[in-house]
Design a protein around this motif. Structure first.
Motif, PDB file in Angstrom:
ATOM      1  N   VAL A 149      44.406   9.836 -14.073  1.00 39.36           N
ATOM      2  CA  VAL A 149      43.752   8.092 -13.916  1.00 39.36           C
ATOM      3  C   VAL A 149      43.048   7.534 -15.543  1.00 39.36           C
ATOM      4  CG1 VAL A 149      41.678   5.953 -12.697  1.00 39.36           C
ATOM      5  CG2 VAL A 149      43.365   8.180 -11.523  1.00 39.36           C
ATOM      6  N   ALA A 150      43.894   6.915 -15.885  1.00 41.44           N
ATOM      7  CA  ALA A 150      43.012   6.291 -17.144  1.00 41.44           C
ATOM      8  C   ALA A 150      42.446   4.875 -16.823  1.00 41.44           C
ATOM      9  CB  ALA A 150      43.787   5.352 -18.150  1.00 41.44           C
ATOM     10  N   PRO A 152      41.399   1.034 -16.951  1.00 42.42           N
ATOM     11  CA  PRO A 152      42.948   0.104 -17.130  1.00 42.42           C
ATOM     12  C   PRO A 152      42.099  -1.241 -19.085  1.00 42.42           C
ATOM     13  CG  PRO A 152      41.042  -0.487 -15.350  1.00 42.42           C
ATOM     14  CD  PRO A 152      40.704   0.745 -15.474  1.00 42.42           C
ATOM     15  N   GLU A 153      41.226  -1.308 -19.359  1.00 46.90           N
ATOM     16  CA  GLU A 153      41.180  -1.942 -20.566  1.00 46.90           C
ATOM     17  C   GLU A 153      39.857  -1.348 -20.591  1.00 46.90           C
ATOM     18  OE1 GLU A 153      42.718  -4.651 -20.945  1.00 46.90           O
ATOM     19  OE2 GLU A 153      43.579  -4.613 -19.314  1.00 46.90           O
ATOM     20  N   CYS A 220      41.033   9.777 -17.264  1.00 42.92           N
ATOM     21  CA  CYS A 220      41.512   9.501 -19.139  1.00 42.92           C
ATOM     22  C   CYS A 220      40.385   8.189 -19.457  1.00 42.92           C
ATOM     23  CB  CYS A 220      43.126   9.339 -18.778  1.00 42.92           C
ATOM     24  SG  CYS A 220      43.528   8.552 -20.732  1.00 42.92           S
ATOM     25  N   PRO A 223      41.583   3.836 -22.716  1.00 42.40           N
ATOM     26  CA  PRO A 223      42.239   2.249 -21.634  1.00 42.40           C
ATOM     27  C   PRO A 223      43.854   2.900 -21.911  1.00 42.40           C
ATOM     28  CG  PRO A 223      40.597   1.564 -23.220  1.00 42.40           C
ATOM     29  CD  PRO A 223      41.041   3.642 -24.023  1.00 42.40           C
ATOM     30  N   GLN A 224      44.497   2.413 -20.938  1.00 36.42           N
ATOM     31  CA  GLN A 224      45.772   2.022 -20.167  1.00 36.42           C
ATOM     32  C   GLN A 224      46.692   1.243 -21.395  1.00 36.42           C
ATOM     33  OE1 GLN A 224      47.552   4.294 -18.140  1.00 36.42           O
ATOM     34  NE2 GLN A 224      49.070   3.224 -19.428  1.00 36.42           N
ATOM     35  N   SER A 225      45.480  -0.030 -21.968  1.00 40.13           N
ATOM     36  CA  SER A 225      46.092  -1.453 -22.261  1.00 40.13           C
ATOM     37  C   SER A 225      46.753  -0.762 -23.448  1.00 40.13           C
ATOM     38  CB  SER A 225      45.453  -2.409 -22.178  1.00 40.13           C
ATOM     39  OG  SER A 225      43.642  -1.499 -22.937  1.00 40.13           O
ATOM     40  N   LEU A 227      46.625   2.841 -24.406  1.00 33.84           N
ATOM     41  CA  LEU A 227      48.300   3.654 -24.781  1.00 33.84           C
ATOM     42  C   LEU A 227      49.208   3.281 -24.529  1.00 33.84           C
ATOM     43  CD1 LEU A 227      46.206   5.621 -21.491  1.00 33.84           C
ATOM     44  CD2 LEU A 227      46.932   6.775 -23.550  1.00 33.84           C
ATOM     45  N   ASP A 228      49.205   2.167 -23.858  1.00 35.96           N
ATOM     46  CA  ASP A 228      50.417   1.153 -23.349  1.00 35.96           C
ATOM     47  C   ASP A 228      51.259   0.367 -25.017  1.00 35.96           C
ATOM     48  OD1 ASP A 228      50.864   1.672 -20.844  1.00 35.96           O
ATOM     49  OD2 ASP A 228      50.047  -0.472 -20.724  1.00 35.96           O
ATOM     50  N   SER A 233      51.221   7.105 -22.692  1.00 35.52           N
ATOM     51  CA  SER A 233      50.937   7.612 -21.327  1.00 35.52           C
ATOM     52  C   SER A 233      49.581   8.750 -21.124  1.00 35.52           C
ATOM     53  CB  SER A 233      51.466   7.904 -20.138  1.00 35.52           C
ATOM     54  OG  SER A 233      51.996   9.548 -20.168  1.00 35.52           O
ATOM     55  N   ALA A 234      49.068   8.177 -19.550  1.00 31.36           N
ATOM     56  CA  ALA A 234      48.266   9.394 -19.597  1.00 31.36           C
ATOM     57  C   ALA A 234      48.363  10.633 -19.723  1.00 31.36           C
ATOM     58  CB  ALA A 234      46.834   9.454 -19.053  1.00 31.36           C
TER      59      ALA A 234
END
Length: 348
Positions: A149-150, A152-153, A220, A223-225, A227-228, A233-234
């Motif tokens: 799990v990453a 989010p922000e 992770c 943050p996913q934002s 990474l995007d 991706s994580a």
């Protein structure tokens, strides 16, 4: 008459579990050592509970919350210490960690011996630090689940670095104003803000250094934002071969971390040159942290947990020795820090 239990907890036991922090603690002015040392012991015990993977996360969380209540005096669970000793202490490979968990009851007795203001400050910092541990246990999956799990922000990462380290800068500053009145000439709100960023600088360094290891237990922190934005991706980060592909993300986060280190520099320079012990207690982690970042940006396999960027023990001793010559001079302290920042930036 000296208290032998207090002397043991804040002497040999603290040294056994705190590693490099003990060096910083010993150089601090004497009046600050007990509350800071005790806060460290209690937080370290809580962290050991939160990080013992052989115990299910929900069980760890229940013990963590119960310990927080006990520290804050809102519960009197005499069986809690036996539960921690039975369920957690026996899982520890390190004998010092086991002994710490078995020493929680006398540690809370020492907490009661502190002045009311120190006791309140220690309770507050332990509460905040355990909120960071709670965040981990609630946000990320069981380490044995093979899930990842990453966050989010970026805001979640920033909040996390406050909970587990920025708050320590806040506490350290409060202890300085309380026990060394008149030492700091800057406004308390200015120093507190810098102190928070000081802690965040050190924790961001840890997050980046330990990324490969954390990913393998499902965490992770990047943050996913972000990474995007970098087309990642994580799970991409689980592959050490993607270290260079992920370098733009590393560069962005290192730049943010260096901004925090500049605040840490300003914090240190605001301490009078005559307060040598207090200055050294700040200067050492800054120099070690920046040298860690330098190793990290030079590491083409920074995502590989087998190639972690870590300052050697001998290098730490060299930093300590050289800092004794730097610490009386604002110009030399600034030069030592800024030189490292420039070297890192030159490699980005």
């Amino acid at each position: 008459m000296p208290n032998p239990t207090r002397a043991f907890l804040l002497g040999p036991l603290l040294k056994g579990v705190s590693r490099s922090f003990y060096l910083t603690l010993r150089v601090l002015p004497a009046r600050m050592r007990d509350p800071i040392g005790l806060a460290y012991l209690l937080a370290r015990a809580a962290d050991t509970i939160a990080d013992t993977p052989l115990i299910p996360p929900d069980q760890r969380l229940a013990l963590l919350l119960a310990l927080r209540h006990q520290v804050n005096g809102v519960a009197d669970d005499s069986a809690l210490f036996q539960r921690i000793a039975a369920e957690v202490a026996g899982q520890q490979a390190q004998s010092d960690e086991k002994l710490l968990l078995e020493s929680l009851s006398p540690a809370l007795d020492v907490l009661q011996q502190l002045s009311e203001s120190d006791r309140r400050a220690v309770r507050a910092i332990v509460t905040t630090l355990t909120e960071g541990m709670e965040f981990d246990l609630r946000t990320f999956p069981d380490e044995r689940s093979a899930q990842l799990v990453a966050l989010p922000e970026y805001d979640e990462l920033d909040r996390y670095t406050y909970l587990v380290a920025g708050c320590v800068g806040e506490f350290w500053t409060a202890m300085t104003y309380a026990h060394l009145p008149g030492t700091l000439k800057e406004r308390p709100d200015t120093m507190t803000h810098r102190g928070v960023r000081f802690g965040k600088a050190l924790q961001m360094t840890n997050v980046l250094r330990d990324c490969g290891k954390d990913l393998r237990i499902g965490r992770c922190y990047l943050p996913q934002s972000m990474l995007d934005r970098h087309g990642l991706s994580a799970r991409d980060l689980l592959q050490p071969a993607n270290s260079m592909r992920a370098r733009p993300l590393l560069v962005e986060l290192v730049r943010d971390t260096l901004d925090h280190f500049r605040a840490a520099r300003d914090y240190t320079l605001a301490i009078p040159a005559s307060a040598v012990r207090l200055r050294l207690g700040c200067l050492w982690p800054i120099l070690i942290g920046l040298d860690t970042l330098l190793l990290l940006v030079d590491n083409d396999a920074w995502l590989d947990p087998a190639r972690v960027s870590k300052v050697t023990r001998n290098a730490v001793y060299r930093i300590i020795a050289s800092s004794l010559l730097l610490v009386p001079s604002n110009a030399l302290v600034r030069h030592a820090i800024d030189k490292r920042i420039r070297r890192i930036e030159a490699r980005l």
